[in-house]
Enzyme design. Structure first.
Site, PDB file in Angstrom:
ATOM      1  N   ARG A  27       0.840  -1.208   0.000  1.00 19.90           N
ATOM      2  CA  ARG A  27       0.000   0.000   0.000  1.00 19.90           C
ATOM      3  C   ARG A  27       0.872   1.253   0.000  1.00 19.90           C
ATOM      4  O   ARG A  27       0.650   2.196  -0.764  1.00 19.90           O
ATOM      5  CB  ARG A  27      -0.903   0.030   1.234  1.00 19.90           C
ATOM      6  CG  ARG A  27      -2.122  -0.883   1.143  1.00 19.90           C
ATOM      7  CD  ARG A  27      -2.746  -0.980   2.522  1.00 19.90           C
ATOM      8  NE  ARG A  27      -4.021  -1.666   2.559  1.00 19.90           N
ATOM      9  CZ  ARG A  27      -4.191  -2.982   2.497  1.00 19.90           C
ATOM     10  NH1 ARG A  27      -3.148  -3.771   2.324  1.00 19.90           N
ATOM     11  NH2 ARG A  27      -5.397  -3.520   2.595  1.00 19.90           N
ATOM     12  N   ASP A  49       6.080 -10.782  -3.194  1.00 21.59           N
ATOM     13  CA  ASP A  49       4.912  -9.913  -3.428  1.00 21.59           C
ATOM     14  C   ASP A  49       5.317  -8.445  -3.566  1.00 21.59           C
ATOM     15  O   ASP A  49       4.720  -7.693  -4.349  1.00 21.59           O
ATOM     16  CB  ASP A  49       3.896 -10.056  -2.288  1.00 21.59           C
ATOM     17  CG  ASP A  49       2.954 -11.250  -2.496  1.00 21.59           C
ATOM     18  OD1 ASP A  49       3.220 -12.063  -3.403  1.00 21.59           O
ATOM     19  OD2 ASP A  49       1.958 -11.351  -1.751  1.00 21.59           O
ATOM     20  N   ASN A  94       1.528 -13.803  -7.872  1.00 20.36           N
ATOM     21  CA  ASN A  94       0.260 -14.155  -7.227  1.00 20.36           C
ATOM     22  C   ASN A  94      -0.032 -13.154  -6.110  1.00 20.36           C
ATOM     23  O   ASN A  94      -0.578 -13.515  -5.065  1.00 20.36           O
ATOM     24  CB  ASN A  94       0.327 -15.592  -6.696  1.00 20.36           C
ATOM     25  CG  ASN A  94      -1.056 -16.131  -6.363  1.00 20.36           C
ATOM     26  OD1 ASN A  94      -2.076 -15.489  -6.644  1.00 20.36           O
ATOM     27  ND2 ASN A  94      -1.109 -17.294  -5.737  1.00 20.36           N
ATOM     28  N   ASP A 314      -5.921 -14.696   7.340  1.00 19.84           N
ATOM     29  CA  ASP A 314      -4.585 -15.273   7.135  1.00 19.84           C
ATOM     30  C   ASP A 314      -4.089 -15.957   8.408  1.00 19.84           C
ATOM     31  O   ASP A 314      -3.651 -17.111   8.382  1.00 19.84           O
ATOM     32  CB  ASP A 314      -3.584 -14.189   6.700  1.00 19.84           C
ATOM     33  CG  ASP A 314      -3.917 -13.616   5.324  1.00 19.84           C
ATOM     34  OD1 ASP A 314      -4.854 -14.119   4.672  1.00 19.84           O
ATOM     35  OD2 ASP A 314      -3.244 -12.660   4.900  1.00 19.84           O
ATOM     36  N   ASN A 337     -13.715 -17.351   2.008  1.00 20.62           N
ATOM     37  CA  ASN A 337     -12.768 -16.863   0.998  1.00 20.62           C
ATOM     38  C   ASN A 337     -11.363 -17.485   1.111  1.00 20.62           C
ATOM     39  O   ASN A 337     -10.502 -17.193   0.301  1.00 20.62           O
ATOM     40  CB  ASN A 337     -12.757 -15.334   0.888  1.00 20.62           C
ATOM     41  CG  ASN A 337     -12.034 -14.630   2.004  1.00 20.62           C
ATOM     42  OD1 ASN A 337     -11.560 -15.238   2.956  1.00 20.62           O
ATOM     43  ND2 ASN A 337     -11.956 -13.310   1.887  1.00 20.62           N
ATOM     44  N   LYS A 341      -7.885 -17.925  -2.391  1.00 21.81           N
ATOM     45  CA  LYS A 341      -6.580 -17.305  -2.139  1.00 21.81           C
ATOM     46  C   LYS A 341      -5.480 -18.089  -2.879  1.00 21.81           C
ATOM     47  O   LYS A 341      -5.726 -18.534  -3.993  1.00 21.81           O
ATOM     48  CB  LYS A 341      -6.371 -17.170  -0.650  1.00 21.81           C
ATOM     49  CG  LYS A 341      -7.485 -16.274  -0.060  1.00 21.81           C
ATOM     50  CD  LYS A 341      -7.201 -15.757   1.292  1.00 21.81           C
ATOM     51  CE  LYS A 341      -8.386 -14.971   1.794  1.00 21.81           C
ATOM     52  NZ  LYS A 341      -8.043 -13.591   2.111  1.00 21.81           N
ATOM     53  N   GLU A 342      -4.292 -18.278  -2.284  1.00 21.40           N
ATOM     54  CA  GLU A 342      -3.176 -18.884  -3.007  1.00 21.40           C
ATOM     55  C   GLU A 342      -3.524 -20.258  -3.564  1.00 21.40           C
ATOM     56  O   GLU A 342      -2.963 -20.722  -4.558  1.00 21.40           O
ATOM     57  CB  GLU A 342      -1.955 -18.971  -2.095  1.00 21.40           C
ATOM     58  CG  GLU A 342      -1.160 -17.681  -1.964  1.00 21.40           C
ATOM     59  CD  GLU A 342      -1.816 -16.613  -1.127  1.00 21.40           C
ATOM     60  OE1 GLU A 342      -3.054 -16.637  -0.947  1.00 21.40           O
ATOM     61  OE2 GLU A 342      -1.085 -15.723  -0.660  1.00 21.40           O
ATOM     62  N   HIS A 386       2.535 -20.199   0.626  1.00 19.33           N
ATOM     63  CA  HIS A 386       3.465 -19.890   1.724  1.00 19.33           C
ATOM     64  C   HIS A 386       2.894 -20.212   3.097  1.00 19.33           C
ATOM     65  O   HIS A 386       3.576 -20.746   3.967  1.00 19.33           O
ATOM     66  CB  HIS A 386       3.856 -18.413   1.651  1.00 19.33           C
ATOM     67  CG  HIS A 386       2.687 -17.458   1.589  1.00 19.33           C
ATOM     68  ND1 HIS A 386       2.655 -16.266   2.245  1.00 19.33           N
ATOM     69  CD2 HIS A 386       1.477 -17.535   0.953  1.00 19.33           C
ATOM     70  CE1 HIS A 386       1.521 -15.649   2.008  1.00 19.33           C
ATOM     71  NE2 HIS A 386       0.782 -16.400   1.225  1.00 19.33           N
ATOM     72  N   ARG A 387       1.597 -19.921   3.287  1.00 15.04           N
ATOM     73  CA  ARG A 387       1.046 -20.106   4.641  1.00 15.04           C
ATOM     74  C   ARG A 387       0.872 -21.587   4.996  1.00 15.04           C
ATOM     75  O   ARG A 387       0.965 -21.968   6.155  1.00 15.04           O
ATOM     76  CB  ARG A 387      -0.274 -19.360   4.814  1.00 15.04           C
ATOM     77  CG  ARG A 387      -0.097 -17.870   4.672  1.00 15.04           C
ATOM     78  CD  ARG A 387      -1.161 -17.020   5.301  1.00 15.04           C
ATOM     79  NE  ARG A 387      -0.980 -15.654   4.812  1.00 15.04           N
ATOM     80  CZ  ARG A 387      -0.028 -14.819   5.230  1.00 15.04           C
ATOM     81  NH1 ARG A 387       0.808 -15.160   6.179  1.00 15.04           N
ATOM     82  NH2 ARG A 387       0.089 -13.611   4.695  1.00 15.04           N
ATOM     83  N   LYS A 412       6.931 -15.870  -0.944  1.00 17.84           N
ATOM     84  CA  LYS A 412       5.870 -14.892  -1.272  1.00 17.84           C
ATOM     85  C   LYS A 412       5.829 -13.768  -0.236  1.00 17.84           C
ATOM     86  O   LYS A 412       5.676 -12.599  -0.587  1.00 17.84           O
ATOM     87  CB  LYS A 412       4.510 -15.591  -1.358  1.00 17.84           C
ATOM     88  CG  LYS A 412       3.387 -14.673  -1.844  1.00 17.84           C
ATOM     89  CD  LYS A 412       2.080 -15.443  -2.015  1.00 17.84           C
ATOM     90  CE  LYS A 412       1.030 -14.628  -2.759  1.00 17.84           C
ATOM     91  NZ  LYS A 412       0.363 -13.607  -1.967  1.00 17.84           N
TER      92      LYS A 412
END
Ligand SMILES: O=C(O)C1=C[C@@H](OP(=O)(O)O)[C@@H](O)[C@H](O)C1
Ligand SMILES: C=C(OP(=O)(O)O)C(=O)O
Length: 427
Positions: A27, A49, A94, A314, A337, A341-342, A386-387, A412
């Site tokens: 941001r 990212d 991504n 997350d 959602n 996601k990834e 990644h998570r 990521k």
């Protein structure tokens, strides 16, 4: 394929200075690029990212100087939207925090832009954002499938007016429209359609916009007004908070293992909603100590919780593997959602948790996890997510080793995650 074997960790103890927040880094970079004046960003995250956003800014003609360790960046703001003479093709991997906000900012810029990404990005929805921008007059075409990247954007000046945004799949669509709104020609009124998900990320957006000099009226997250005549102004310096989602793995490790871990870079006053992950650990039985710039967790025996975690999508994934160490059945609710996601995270977490022996119920928008008497040794597939790799490292806190397939996917958001985990792991 690379594999990482994590042997059982004896105990957990230590301090982790968190890398910068992904959400704040991308941001702040975008707003610094469009702001009037120069911004010096510190504690910027160095990860894939962010690299996608930086590469895009280079192609868009923004000049910036990055320190050797890539955590300090001085950005020369344009003072207006982007302007390019020839068509630019931007590959955004991504990275949702690059794809969605850039889509909106480029729709009102001067030039032609193609936004592309990894194969999974082509399956992640963007239709609600495109629909919203079209209401303001944007010219955006889908290059493959309707509603998904890649996109062709023919930038042009956009009027403000009333724009309806469907917030029920991703908050990033609203974030993108909000960040672009000060560059629309008139006042912008944004009305939310559907139930807005991941709300705390909107607080991050509004706070970052305020630091760059733009005020937004927030009418109970149902309607937002950005009055005309405001423009982004460089705040001089911008310190990126530590990443609260990245903190979750270290804090969970302490909670599970009975040790003490202090993370620095986020704290009581952090703007990131994922700091509330610590409250979930507290509800599960851990002790939490908050400072202005740190959070410290000390483990205790953990018990299951049943909670709506829509506000921390997350960090909620970390609860799914923490549940392996809690007595009872943990339910994580209102997380539809995860599926966009990834990877389809609801399905992937279910599949991998079952491999270590957990009893798992996969709902349309929830997951329930009941731990087995003893965890089983397993090879964990990470789905380029990644998570998933980071969440399943916690299995090594049992007395069973775990194998993480393709551990490099943490790049990521957290390239040296496993090294940082090793620093607080003791035999
Ligand atoms: O705005 C942001 O920085 C983010 C918003 C969330 O996405 P959704 O709003 O799609 O849930 C989160 O999962 C993502 O990692 C980062
Ligand atoms: C959902 C995530 O990423 P993105 O910003 O690409 O949406 C994430 O980091 O968990």
């Amino acid at each position: 394929m690379e594999q990482l074997v994590l042997n059982p960790i004896g105990h957990i103890d230590g301090e982790v200075n968190l890398p910068g927040s992904k959400s704040l880094s991308n941001r702040a970079l975008l707003l610094a690029a469009m702001a009037e004046g120069q911004t010096e960003l510190t504690n910027l995250l160095d990860s894939e990212d962010i690299q996608h956003m930086l590469n895009a800014l280079t192609k868009l003609g923004v000049s910036y100087q990055l320190s050797a360790d890539k955590t300090r960046c001085t950005v020369q703001g344009l003072g207006h939207a982007f302007k390019v003479a020839a068509k630019q093709s931007l590959f955004l991997g991504n990275a949702g925090t690059a794809m969605r906000p850039l889509c909106a900012a480029l729709a009102l810029s001067d030039g032609e832009f193609e936004l592309t990404g990894e194969p999974r990005m082509e399956e992640r929805p963007i239709g609600a954002l495109v629909d919203a921008l079209r209401q303001a007059g944007a010219d955006i075409q889908y290059l493959k499938n309707q509603g998904f990247p890649p996109l062709l954007i023919k930038g042009k000046a956009l009027s403000g007016g009333t724009i309806q945004v469907d917030g029920s799949v991703s908050s990033q669509f609203l974030t993108a429209v909000l960040m672009a709104a000060p560059l629309f020609e008139g006042e912008t009124q944004i009305e939310i359609v559907g139930e807005l998900v991941s709300k705390p990320y909107i607080d991050i957006t509004l706070d970052t916009m305020a630091k760059f000099g733009v005020q937004v009226e927030n009418h109970h997250y149902q309607k937002f007004v950005v009055t005309a005549g405001q423009c982004y102004r460089a705040p001089g310096t911008f310190l990126v908070e530590g990443d609260a989602s990245s903190a979750s793995y270290f804090l969970a490790a302490a909670a599970i293992k009975g040790g003490k871990v202090k993370v620095t870079g986020i704290g009581r006053d952090s703007i990131q909603g994922d700091k509330d992950f610590a409250l979930v650990l507290e509800a599960m039985g851990a002790k939490v100590n908050w400072g202005a710039d740190f959070v410290e967790v000390q483990g205790g025996p953990l018990k299951a919780v049943d909670m709506d975690m829509n506000h921390i999508p997350d960090a909620a994934m970390t609860i799914a593997t923490t549940a392996l160490f809690a007595t009872g059945t943990t339910a994580i609710r209102n997380i539809y959602n995860w599926r966009v996601k990834e990877t389809d995270r609801l399905h992937a977490m279910t599949t991998e948790l079952r491999k270590v022996g957990a009893h798992v119920v996969e709902g349309h928008d929830f997951i329930e996890v009941t731990p087995p008497a003893a965890l089983k040794r397993a090879e964990i597939d990470t789905y380029n997510d990644h998570r998933i790799a980071m969440c399943f490292s916690l299995v090594a806190l049992s007395d069973t080793p775990v194998v993480i397939n393709d551990p490099g996917c943490t790049a990521k958001t957290f390239p040296d995650y496993f090294e940082r985990l090793a620093e607080i792991s003791h035999s």
